[in-house]
Structure formats: C-alpha cells, structure tokens
Design an enzyme around this catalytic site. Structure first.
Site, PDB file in Angstrom:
ATOM      1  N   SER A   1       0.825  -1.194   0.000  1.00  0.00           N
ATOM      2  CA  SER A   1       0.000   0.000   0.000  1.00  0.00           C
ATOM      3  C   SER A   1       0.862   1.247   0.000  1.00  0.00           C
ATOM      4  CB  SER A   1      -0.912  -0.008   1.233  1.00  0.00           C
ATOM      5  OG  SER A   1      -1.646  -1.204   1.299  1.00  0.00           O
TER       6      SER A   1
ATOM      7  N   HIS B   1       0.964  15.480  -3.637  1.00  0.00           N
ATOM      8  CA  HIS B   1       1.721  16.408  -4.479  1.00  0.00           C
ATOM      9  C   HIS B   1       0.995  17.751  -4.434  1.00  0.00           C
ATOM     10  CE1 HIS B   1       3.851  12.925  -6.105  1.00  0.00           C
ATOM     11  NE2 HIS B   1       2.665  12.382  -6.327  1.00  0.00           N
TER      12      HIS B   1
ATOM     13  N   CYS C   1      -4.489  -2.407   0.299  1.00  0.00           N
ATOM     14  CA  CYS C   1      -4.949  -3.777   0.067  1.00  0.00           C
ATOM     15  C   CYS C   1      -5.306  -4.361   1.429  1.00  0.00           C
ATOM     16  CB  CYS C   1      -3.871  -4.632  -0.594  1.00  0.00           C
ATOM     17  SG  CYS C   1      -3.515  -4.181  -2.300  1.00  0.00           S
TER      18      CYS C   1
END
Length: 268
Positions: free
Chosen positions: A112, A117, A140
């Site tokens: 994971s 950003h 996951c």
C-alpha cells in the site's frame, strides 16, 4: 456484520484519489509572490510528511519508507510506503460513516501507499492564485481508505474538492468464489462529517457495477475577505469588489465543472 471467510490474504485494492483546491485573489505581483511563498511554507514537505504520518495511524498502518521533496520554484511531494500492523481490525471499519478526526482505526494492509503532491499556481493576468493538493491513499486489505477522508478534508483548507474511490481486482472466499468488493457503499458522501456535508454543494457520479464512486464538492459560503490576500474588502471600491467576486466565482465554477466558460451567462 457477518465476516467473509477468505482464502489467504484479501487481495482487493481500494484506491482513494482526490484533489483539493484553495482559491485566492492577489491584487499586486508582490501579493501573488507572498501567497505562493505562504502556501509553500504552510504545506512544505515536512508538514506534508506529518499529515501522511497521521493518516497512516488512522488507517492502522506501519510506515516502511518515506520519500519527500520540496521543489524550486514551488510545490512539494511526499510518497509513503505502508504495510499492515500486526493487530486485528476493530468492528465497524467497513461501515459507511465518517472516519476519525483523528482517533485511530486499525486494519490489515499490505502493498500500500499514500502520496501527496502540491501545485501552487497563479493566473498570469487577472489576479487569481490557486493551490491544489493531489492526494492518493491506496490499500490492500479489509479497510477502506475512505476512513482517512474526513481527517484529510479537515486538514487542508479547501474551496473545491473532487474525490474518486475505486475498488479493483478481486479476492476469493474459502469456496473459491470471487468477491469484487467486500463492503457496501452507496456514496462517498456517507463518509463525510455533518459539518462538511452542510458546508459544501455536492454532486455524485457513481458507476456501481464497476465499483467506481465520484463526488465533487463546492464550498457554499462565499465571503470576499476570505479570498483576499494582502488586503481587505474595505480597501476596495464597490466596482473592484464586484469585479473580483466575479473572477473568483468564475474560477471556482470552472474548476468544479471541469470546463472553461466563454460567456458570463454560463455562470448563472
């Protein structure tokens, strides 16, 4: 809720991606530079790393690796690899309800990541400056990353938010049957706190058969002083205040609807 008995590990991938926009009006070039510098300082790589660290705690993850970078002239990025904690998940992690702010929720995770950003940006001519943060939480396992959404929305000041949530792949139960989703979901809105639901106009575009969920959010309240950087409304003429409001509103609606407006009538 009845637990699903799986064969091996839960291989479903749950991905939450969203964009947060903050809009500002800067009258002078100096104010524009000051706004960009302020955003760069408020959301530098160190601060973003702390935010993602808090997210990892909320969803119950161990941090494996962190990469972060501040950019010249502006912007920053952080990427965090995470894995499961060796604890059993508590009840209710799959229900449609707002996530913590920021009490811990635990669950199994592996392969994971969490990323952010930032993009400070300004219009070259009309005084509009914007700050966009792109955030991605991919897990996951049994927990939905939507449990971190409430915390993140309260961490960033935002005027417009676009959210995408998708469950991909499949996992098998002990009889070999494939399961393409392991929890019920009707809308991303059900994971938002009451104050957020009250503060924003929202539109859903969901493709249930594909396990794709999309929500767009636009802040209802519009107080001009909240959008002026380096000055106040009392320093403006009535004509200038009207012009600035129109520019800000146009910018917000274009981002919200994802298209450029070519006539003033389209804004009504």
């Amino acid at each position: 809720m009845k637990k699903l008995k799986l064969h091996g590990f839960n291989n479903l991938t749950k991905n939450l991606s969203f964009n947060i926009y903050d809009i500002c009006y800067t009258i002078t070039e100096a104010h524009r530079k000051e706004y960009i510098a302020y955003i760069d300082e408020a959301y530098n790589a160190t601060r973003l790393t702390q935010i993602l660290t808090d997210v990892s705690k909320i969803i119950g993850a161990n941090i494996l690796n962190i990469a972060y970078q501040d950019y010249d002239p502006q912007g920053a990025s952080v990427t965090m690899l995470i894995a499961e904690e060796p604890v059993e998940p508590t009840g209710g992690t799959q229900t449609e309800a707002p996530g913590p702010l920021p009490e811990s929720v635990v669950g199994h995770l592996d392969k994971s990541h969490i990323t952010v950003h930032t993009y400070p940006e300004s219009h070259p001519h009309n005084g509009i400056s914007t700050f966009r943060a792109d955030i991605d939480v991919s897990t996951c396992g049994v927990i939905s990353p939507l449990k971190a959404l409430n915390f993140l929305l309260h961490t960033f000041e935002s005027d417009i938010v676009t959210i995408d949530y998708r469950v991909r792949g499949f996992t098998r139960d002990v009889s070999g049957k494939k399961h393409f989703i392991d929890h019920s979901i009707q809308s991303i809105q059900n994971y938002l706190s009451k104050d957020t639901l009250k503060a924003f106009e929202m539109i859903d575009v969901n493709v249930y058969q594909e396990n794709i969920f999309h929500t767009k959010m636009l802040l209802k309240e519009f107080e001009l002083n909240n959008y002026l950087f380096g000055t106040g409304e009392d320093a403006l003429t009535a004509q200038d205040a009207k012009m600035i409001k129109e520019r800000l509103r146009r910018e917000m609606l274009e981002i919200f609807y994802g298209r450029n407006f070519v006539a003033q009538a389209e804004l009504i």
